[in-house]
Design an enzyme around this catalytic site. Structure first.
Site, PDB file in Angstrom:
ATOM      1  N   TYR A  75      -2.648 -10.341   4.646  1.00  0.00           N
ATOM      2  CA  TYR A  75      -2.658  -8.917   4.984  1.00  0.00           C
ATOM      3  C   TYR A  75      -4.102  -8.494   5.200  1.00  0.00           C
ATOM      4  O   TYR A  75      -4.865  -8.350   4.244  1.00  0.00           O
ATOM      5  CB  TYR A  75      -2.006  -8.124   3.852  1.00  0.00           C
ATOM      6  CG  TYR A  75      -1.961  -6.619   4.016  1.00  0.00           C
ATOM      7  CD1 TYR A  75      -2.193  -5.993   5.238  1.00  0.00           C
ATOM      8  CD2 TYR A  75      -1.653  -5.811   2.928  1.00  0.00           C
ATOM      9  CE1 TYR A  75      -2.135  -4.622   5.371  1.00  0.00           C
ATOM     10  CE2 TYR A  75      -1.583  -4.437   3.046  1.00  0.00           C
ATOM     11  CZ  TYR A  75      -1.834  -3.841   4.260  1.00  0.00           C
ATOM     12  OH  TYR A  75      -1.781  -2.476   4.376  1.00  0.00           O
ATOM     13  N   ARG A  87      -9.057  -0.418   4.236  1.00  0.00           N
ATOM     14  CA  ARG A  87      -8.813  -0.214   2.807  1.00  0.00           C
ATOM     15  C   ARG A  87      -9.585  -1.194   1.930  1.00  0.00           C
ATOM     16  O   ARG A  87     -10.057  -0.826   0.860  1.00  0.00           O
ATOM     17  CB  ARG A  87      -7.310  -0.326   2.498  1.00  0.00           C
ATOM     18  CG  ARG A  87      -6.496   0.862   3.014  1.00  0.00           C
ATOM     19  CD  ARG A  87      -5.060   0.791   2.533  1.00  0.00           C
ATOM     20  NE  ARG A  87      -4.281   1.927   3.005  1.00  0.00           N
ATOM     21  CZ  ARG A  87      -4.180   3.085   2.367  1.00  0.00           C
ATOM     22  NH1 ARG A  87      -4.827   3.268   1.224  1.00  0.00           N
ATOM     23  NH2 ARG A  87      -3.447   4.064   2.860  1.00  0.00           N
ATOM     24  N   LYS A 143      -0.071  -9.990   8.520  1.00  0.00           N
ATOM     25  CA  LYS A 143       0.086  -8.573   8.808  1.00  0.00           C
ATOM     26  C   LYS A 143      -1.300  -8.085   9.190  1.00  0.00           C
ATOM     27  O   LYS A 143      -2.191  -7.971   8.348  1.00  0.00           O
ATOM     28  CB  LYS A 143       0.607  -7.796   7.605  1.00  0.00           C
ATOM     29  CG  LYS A 143       0.657  -6.282   7.837  1.00  0.00           C
ATOM     30  CD  LYS A 143       1.004  -5.497   6.595  1.00  0.00           C
ATOM     31  CE  LYS A 143       0.955  -3.993   6.877  1.00  0.00           C
ATOM     32  NZ  LYS A 143       1.248  -3.183   5.655  1.00  0.00           N
ATOM     33  N   ILE A 170       5.131  -4.621  10.018  1.00  0.00           N
ATOM     34  CA  ILE A 170       5.349  -4.132   8.659  1.00  0.00           C
ATOM     35  C   ILE A 170       4.977  -2.663   8.695  1.00  0.00           C
ATOM     36  O   ILE A 170       3.812  -2.308   8.809  1.00  0.00           O
ATOM     37  CB  ILE A 170       4.555  -4.947   7.627  1.00  0.00           C
ATOM     38  CG1 ILE A 170       5.062  -6.398   7.635  1.00  0.00           C
ATOM     39  CG2 ILE A 170       4.702  -4.334   6.241  1.00  0.00           C
ATOM     40  CD1 ILE A 170       4.374  -7.317   6.635  1.00  0.00           C
ATOM     41  N   TYR A 203     -13.240  -4.427  -2.810  1.00  0.00           N
ATOM     42  CA  TYR A 203     -14.305  -3.934  -3.679  1.00  0.00           C
ATOM     43  C   TYR A 203     -15.416  -4.959  -3.885  1.00  0.00           C
ATOM     44  O   TYR A 203     -16.594  -4.652  -3.721  1.00  0.00           O
ATOM     45  CB  TYR A 203     -13.764  -3.466  -5.039  1.00  0.00           C
ATOM     46  CG  TYR A 203     -14.837  -2.777  -5.871  1.00  0.00           C
ATOM     47  CD1 TYR A 203     -15.208  -1.466  -5.595  1.00  0.00           C
ATOM     48  CD2 TYR A 203     -15.498  -3.453  -6.901  1.00  0.00           C
ATOM     49  CE1 TYR A 203     -16.211  -0.849  -6.331  1.00  0.00           C
ATOM     50  CE2 TYR A 203     -16.491  -2.840  -7.629  1.00  0.00           C
ATOM     51  CZ  TYR A 203     -16.854  -1.543  -7.344  1.00  0.00           C
ATOM     52  OH  TYR A 203     -17.841  -0.936  -8.056  1.00  0.00           O
ATOM     53  N   THR A 249       0.830  -1.206   0.000  1.00  0.00           N
ATOM     54  CA  THR A 249       0.000   0.000   0.000  1.00  0.00           C
ATOM     55  C   THR A 249       0.860   1.250   0.000  1.00  0.00           C
ATOM     56  O   THR A 249       0.640   2.170  -0.806  1.00  0.00           O
ATOM     57  CB  THR A 249      -0.913   0.000   1.234  1.00  0.00           C
ATOM     58  OG1 THR A 249      -1.680  -1.203   1.261  1.00  0.00           O
ATOM     59  CG2 THR A 249      -1.848   1.193   1.205  1.00  0.00           C
ATOM     60  N   THR A 250       1.856   1.300   0.877  1.00  0.00           N
ATOM     61  CA  THR A 250       2.723   2.465   0.981  1.00  0.00           C
ATOM     62  C   THR A 250       3.554   2.655  -0.280  1.00  0.00           C
ATOM     63  O   THR A 250       3.978   3.765  -0.595  1.00  0.00           O
ATOM     64  CB  THR A 250       3.634   2.332   2.216  1.00  0.00           C
ATOM     65  OG1 THR A 250       2.819   2.040   3.358  1.00  0.00           O
ATOM     66  CG2 THR A 250       4.406   3.611   2.489  1.00  0.00           C
TER      67      THR A 250
END
Length: 293
Positions: A133, A138, A163, A205, A107, A44-45
């Protein structure tokens, strides 16, 4: 399999949005020198949502090449399409990654059964170990503890860690109860790292590790050694920085922070991500000052 401070690496872009390979290699060298225990490219980052598949795994390949076996590389490879996620796992393996970081489908909003079936499909002939994750803020999809236990128990050699960015600290104890104390749990929230580790986590993380890798590594080392007095002192020192990096849409604030601690670091972002607001930049400046970075 994984522990300690693991930066979720930013992807440096120039003003035109093009990948800056030299800056990325320099960032990786600094991270390893400062004590980071593994690297996560294209999460993501790392603005993976704005990368083409070709770009994404070319960047993973650069990360693997620069790390050169000194620390493991966990490649961001998730998708909301199970077939695409399967192909991404193969691409991550071909790029040389040691493991893949995989979100549940976003989504689409699948049921818990759909989440399980997605990961069960990925487990068939999986070419890499997978770090699950869970980031409901998100993905709008939450891997419930019962589903987590079902996935890992069915395919223990594939799903080697989580994570957890759910923000629910009781999940650590729930996962321990279901999967045993040796299941690798990594925090996805820097600001919860102290409590997460105290209840059974083994690392993070981290976004903050991009800009304060030594402090984050020292914090994780103190936790691993049971020195929670030192860990708490470091947590207090880092806390304002942790929170400041989310005062605007990430990774804008952390990229701004990198320009302060690594002068000359590229400041580009790809739309729809934008440069952080003045208030956010002021918060980052204050957080850096408190951390001594």
């Amino acid at each position: 399999m994984f522990s300690g401070s693991i930066p979720a690496l930013v992807t440096p872009f120039d003003a035109h949005g093009d990948f800056c390979e030299d800056a990325y290699r320099e960032l990786i060298e600094w991270q390893i020198a400062e004590g980071s225990s593994a690297l996560v490219p294209c999460g993501t980052t790392g603005e993976a949502a704005t990368l083409t598949k070709e770009e994404q795994f070319a960047i993973v390949r650069v990360c693997v090449d620069q790390a050169n076996g000194r620390v493991p590389v966990i490649a961001g490879a998730g998708s909301n399409d199970t077939r695409v996620a399967t192909a991404n796992l193969i691409a991550a393996k071909e790029a040389g990654a040691d493991a893949a970081l995989m979100v549940p489908p976003y989504y689409n909003r699948p049921s818990q059964e759909g989440i399980y079936q997605h990961f069960a499909a990925l487990a068939q002939d999986a070419p890499l170990p997978i770090v699950l994750y869970n980031v409901p803020a998100r993905t709008v999809t939450d891997i419930q503890p019962e589903t987590m236990a079902r996935i890992v128990s069915a395919f223990p050699r594939v799903f080697v860690a989580v994570k957890d960015a759910s923000g629910v600290l009781t999940r650590v104890s729930q996962h321990r109860a279901a999967l045993g104390p040796d299941f690798c749990q990594l925090s996805g929230n820097d600001d919860l790292g102290l409590a997460f580790n105290a209840t059974g986590g083994v690392g993070c993380i981290s976004v903050t590790a991009n800009v304060a890798p030594r402090l984050c590594a020292d914090f994780q080392r103190a936790c691993a050694g049971g020195d929670y007095a030192t860990a708490r002192t470091l947590h207090d020192r880092l806390f304002a920085l942790h929170t400041s990096l989310f005062t605007d849409a990430s990774p804008g604030p952390v990229k701004y922070a990198l320009t302060k601690v690594r002068p000359g670091f590229p400041d580009g972002l790809r739309l729809p991500m934008t440069w952080p607001s003045e208030a956010s930049r002021a918060a980052v400046d204050a957080g850096l000052a408190q951390a001594g970075s």
